[in-house]
Design a protein around this motif. Structure first.
Motif, PDB file in Angstrom:
ATOM      1  N   LEU A  53       1.687  -0.954   6.664  1.00  6.63           N
ATOM      2  CA  LEU A  53       3.020  -0.671   7.127  1.00  6.63           C
ATOM      3  C   LEU A  53       3.877  -2.255   6.971  1.00  6.63           C
ATOM      4  O   LEU A  53       4.947  -2.058   6.465  1.00  6.63           O
ATOM      5  CB  LEU A  53       3.228  -0.245   8.517  1.00  6.63           C
ATOM      6  CG  LEU A  53       4.632  -0.163   9.038  1.00  6.63           C
ATOM      7  CD1 LEU A  53       5.383   0.809   8.263  1.00  6.63           C
ATOM      8  CD2 LEU A  53       4.365   0.428  10.432  1.00  6.63           C
ATOM      9  N   TYR A  54       3.157  -3.027   7.178  1.00 11.72           N
ATOM     10  CA  TYR A  54       3.841  -4.551   7.155  1.00 11.72           C
ATOM     11  C   TYR A  54       4.615  -4.653   5.592  1.00 11.72           C
ATOM     12  O   TYR A  54       5.526  -5.365   5.758  1.00 11.72           O
ATOM     13  CB  TYR A  54       3.017  -5.511   7.526  1.00 11.72           C
ATOM     14  CG  TYR A  54       2.535  -5.476   8.879  1.00 11.72           C
ATOM     15  CD1 TYR A  54       3.094  -4.592  10.060  1.00 11.72           C
ATOM     16  CD2 TYR A  54       1.382  -6.207   9.428  1.00 11.72           C
ATOM     17  CE1 TYR A  54       2.640  -4.547  11.321  1.00 11.72           C
ATOM     18  CE2 TYR A  54       0.923  -6.155  10.824  1.00 11.72           C
ATOM     19  CZ  TYR A  54       1.422  -5.280  11.601  1.00 11.72           C
ATOM     20  OH  TYR A  54       1.100  -5.343  12.884  1.00 11.72           O
ATOM     21  N   TYR A  55       3.664  -4.236   4.744  1.00  8.63           N
ATOM     22  CA  TYR A  55       4.132  -4.394   3.511  1.00  8.63           C
ATOM     23  C   TYR A  55       5.527  -3.670   3.182  1.00  8.63           C
ATOM     24  O   TYR A  55       6.290  -4.195   2.165  1.00  8.63           O
ATOM     25  CB  TYR A  55       3.002  -4.085   2.330  1.00  8.63           C
ATOM     26  CG  TYR A  55       1.933  -5.445   2.441  1.00  8.63           C
ATOM     27  CD1 TYR A  55       1.798  -6.427   1.580  1.00  8.63           C
ATOM     28  CD2 TYR A  55       0.816  -5.018   3.449  1.00  8.63           C
ATOM     29  CE1 TYR A  55       0.599  -7.214   1.873  1.00  8.63           C
ATOM     30  CE2 TYR A  55      -0.372  -5.893   3.694  1.00  8.63           C
ATOM     31  CZ  TYR A  55      -0.387  -7.159   2.751  1.00  8.63           C
ATOM     32  OH  TYR A  55      -1.482  -7.779   2.821  1.00  8.63           O
ATOM     33  N   MET A  78      -0.026  -4.319  -2.063  1.00  9.78           N
ATOM     34  CA  MET A  78      -0.430  -3.539  -1.004  1.00  9.78           C
ATOM     35  C   MET A  78      -1.129  -2.253  -1.468  1.00  9.78           C
ATOM     36  O   MET A  78      -2.182  -1.870  -0.949  1.00  9.78           O
ATOM     37  CB  MET A  78       0.957  -3.035  -0.391  1.00  9.78           C
ATOM     38  CG  MET A  78       0.563  -1.925   0.879  1.00  9.78           C
ATOM     39  SD  MET A  78       1.836  -1.016   1.169  1.00  9.78           S
ATOM     40  CE  MET A  78       1.424   0.331   0.046  1.00  9.78           C
ATOM     41  N   MET A  79      -0.890  -1.622  -2.751  1.00 12.15           N
ATOM     42  CA  MET A  79      -1.534  -0.497  -3.132  1.00 12.15           C
ATOM     43  C   MET A  79      -2.684  -0.880  -3.785  1.00 12.15           C
ATOM     44  O   MET A  79      -3.630   0.080  -3.919  1.00 12.15           O
ATOM     45  CB  MET A  79      -0.474   0.111  -4.129  1.00 12.15           C
ATOM     46  CG  MET A  79       0.740   1.065  -3.703  1.00 12.15           C
ATOM     47  SD  MET A  79       1.571   1.926  -4.705  1.00 12.15           S
ATOM     48  CE  MET A  79       1.800   0.837  -6.243  1.00 12.15           C
ATOM     49  N   ALA A  80      -3.148  -2.227  -3.886  1.00 13.30           N
ATOM     50  CA  ALA A  80      -4.280  -2.184  -4.658  1.00 13.30           C
ATOM     51  C   ALA A  80      -5.404  -2.357  -3.212  1.00 13.30           C
ATOM     52  O   ALA A  80      -6.594  -2.672  -3.522  1.00 13.30           O
ATOM     53  CB  ALA A  80      -4.311  -3.605  -5.115  1.00 13.30           C
ATOM     54  N   GLN A  86      -4.882   5.995   9.390  1.00 10.15           N
ATOM     55  CA  GLN A  86      -4.672   7.336   8.824  1.00 10.15           C
ATOM     56  C   GLN A  86      -3.528   7.645   8.187  1.00 10.15           C
ATOM     57  O   GLN A  86      -3.275   8.168   7.392  1.00 10.15           O
ATOM     58  CB  GLN A  86      -4.646   8.058  10.365  1.00 10.15           C
ATOM     59  CG  GLN A  86      -4.625   9.777   9.909  1.00 10.15           C
ATOM     60  CD  GLN A  86      -4.620  10.406  11.395  1.00 10.15           C
ATOM     61  OE1 GLN A  86      -4.730   9.699  12.441  1.00 10.15           O
ATOM     62  NE2 GLN A  86      -4.646  11.794  11.250  1.00 10.15           N
ATOM     63  N   ASP A  87      -2.689   6.662   8.417  1.00 11.12           N
ATOM     64  CA  ASP A  87      -1.080   6.796   7.810  1.00 11.12           C
ATOM     65  C   ASP A  87      -1.098   5.747   6.477  1.00 11.12           C
ATOM     66  O   ASP A  87       0.074   6.211   5.907  1.00 11.12           O
ATOM     67  CB  ASP A  87      -0.255   6.045   8.832  1.00 11.12           C
ATOM     68  CG  ASP A  87       0.014   6.812  10.173  1.00 11.12           C
ATOM     69  OD1 ASP A  87      -0.036   8.256  10.208  1.00 11.12           O
ATOM     70  OD2 ASP A  87       0.295   6.327  11.282  1.00 11.12           O
ATOM     71  N   ASP A  88      -2.110   5.273   6.162  1.00 12.52           N
ATOM     72  CA  ASP A  88      -1.911   4.283   5.004  1.00 12.52           C
ATOM     73  C   ASP A  88      -1.671   5.149   3.857  1.00 12.52           C
ATOM     74  O   ASP A  88      -1.000   4.815   2.838  1.00 12.52           O
ATOM     75  CB  ASP A  88      -3.013   3.588   4.694  1.00 12.52           C
ATOM     76  CG  ASP A  88      -3.097   2.235   5.815  1.00 12.52           C
ATOM     77  OD1 ASP A  88      -2.305   2.124   6.506  1.00 12.52           O
ATOM     78  OD2 ASP A  88      -4.113   1.456   5.967  1.00 12.52           O
ATOM     79  N   LYS A  89      -2.300   6.389   3.621  1.00 15.35           N
ATOM     80  CA  LYS A  89      -2.046   7.174   2.385  1.00 15.35           C
ATOM     81  C   LYS A  89      -0.423   7.295   2.389  1.00 15.35           C
ATOM     82  O   LYS A  89       0.135   7.381   1.078  1.00 15.35           O
ATOM     83  CB  LYS A  89      -2.748   8.503   2.567  1.00 15.35           C
ATOM     84  CG  LYS A  89      -4.279   8.251   2.444  1.00 15.35           C
ATOM     85  CD  LYS A  89      -5.024   9.474   2.087  1.00 15.35           C
ATOM     86  CE  LYS A  89      -6.663   8.940   2.283  1.00 15.35           C
ATOM     87  NZ  LYS A  89      -7.490  10.032   2.242  1.00 15.35           N
ATOM     88  N   ASN A  90       0.108   7.546   3.489  1.00 12.79           N
ATOM     89  CA  ASN A  90       1.726   7.916   3.373  1.00 12.79           C
ATOM     90  C   ASN A  90       2.506   6.591   3.029  1.00 12.79           C
ATOM     91  O   ASN A  90       3.475   6.813   2.352  1.00 12.79           O
ATOM     92  CB  ASN A  90       2.098   8.587   4.543  1.00 12.79           C
ATOM     93  CG  ASN A  90       1.316   9.684   4.941  1.00 12.79           C
ATOM     94  OD1 ASN A  90       1.270  10.539   4.393  1.00 12.79           O
ATOM     95  ND2 ASN A  90       1.310  10.110   6.350  1.00 12.79           N
ATOM     96  N   TYR A  91       1.975   5.476   3.596  1.00 14.31           N
ATOM     97  CA  TYR A  91       2.691   4.153   3.134  1.00 14.31           C
ATOM     98  C   TYR A  91       2.606   3.933   1.514  1.00 14.31           C
ATOM     99  O   TYR A  91       3.349   3.574   0.853  1.00 14.31           O
ATOM    100  CB  TYR A  91       2.239   3.060   3.780  1.00 14.31           C
ATOM    101  CG  TYR A  91       2.225   3.268   5.349  1.00 14.31           C
ATOM    102  CD1 TYR A  91       3.428   3.747   6.019  1.00 14.31           C
ATOM    103  CD2 TYR A  91       1.120   2.937   6.409  1.00 14.31           C
ATOM    104  CE1 TYR A  91       3.676   3.961   7.312  1.00 14.31           C
ATOM    105  CE2 TYR A  91       1.501   2.809   7.486  1.00 14.31           C
ATOM    106  CZ  TYR A  91       2.572   3.480   8.226  1.00 14.31           C
ATOM    107  OH  TYR A  91       2.730   3.698   9.579  1.00 14.31           O
TER     108      TYR A  91
END
Length: 103
Positions: A53-55, A78-80, A86-91
């Protein structure tokens, strides 16, 4: 650090009506600075480099000051990374959309 950066970002982006309401109801707000938002987001990333989220928030603030190349580089970095919450996929989905939009 993220919370303070988010405050600067959100207050900086209030529209005229929102600012007028805050002034009327609360007598105003301290001045927000988008560059401070960027700095606080970068500090949050340095303290917890795996929190995606910070990114996203840092990239949005960079976009706000016309640094799209830096914003896109940050999102690509960030994507690498491996999702850890749990929320990272949405980010990651949001990051892909922002890269498309800003490219």
């Amino acid at each position: 650090h993220h919370l303070i950066g988010k405050w600067h970002y959100e207050v900086y982006n209030l529209n005229f009506a929102e600012r007028a309401a805050v002034n009327l109801l609360f007598g105003g707000l301290p001045t927000a600075d988008i560059n401070k938002a960027v700095s606080f987001f970068q500090k949050a990333i340095s303290l917890n480099p795996t929190y995606l989220l910070y990114y996203v928030d840092a990239a949005k603030a960079l976009h706000q000051i016309k640094k799209d190349t830096a914003a896109i580089e940050l999102l690509n970095k960030m994507m690498a990374m491996k999702p850890t919450t749990q929320d990272d996929k949405n980010y990651i989905i949001e990051a892909k959309e922002l890269i498309k939009k800003w490219s």
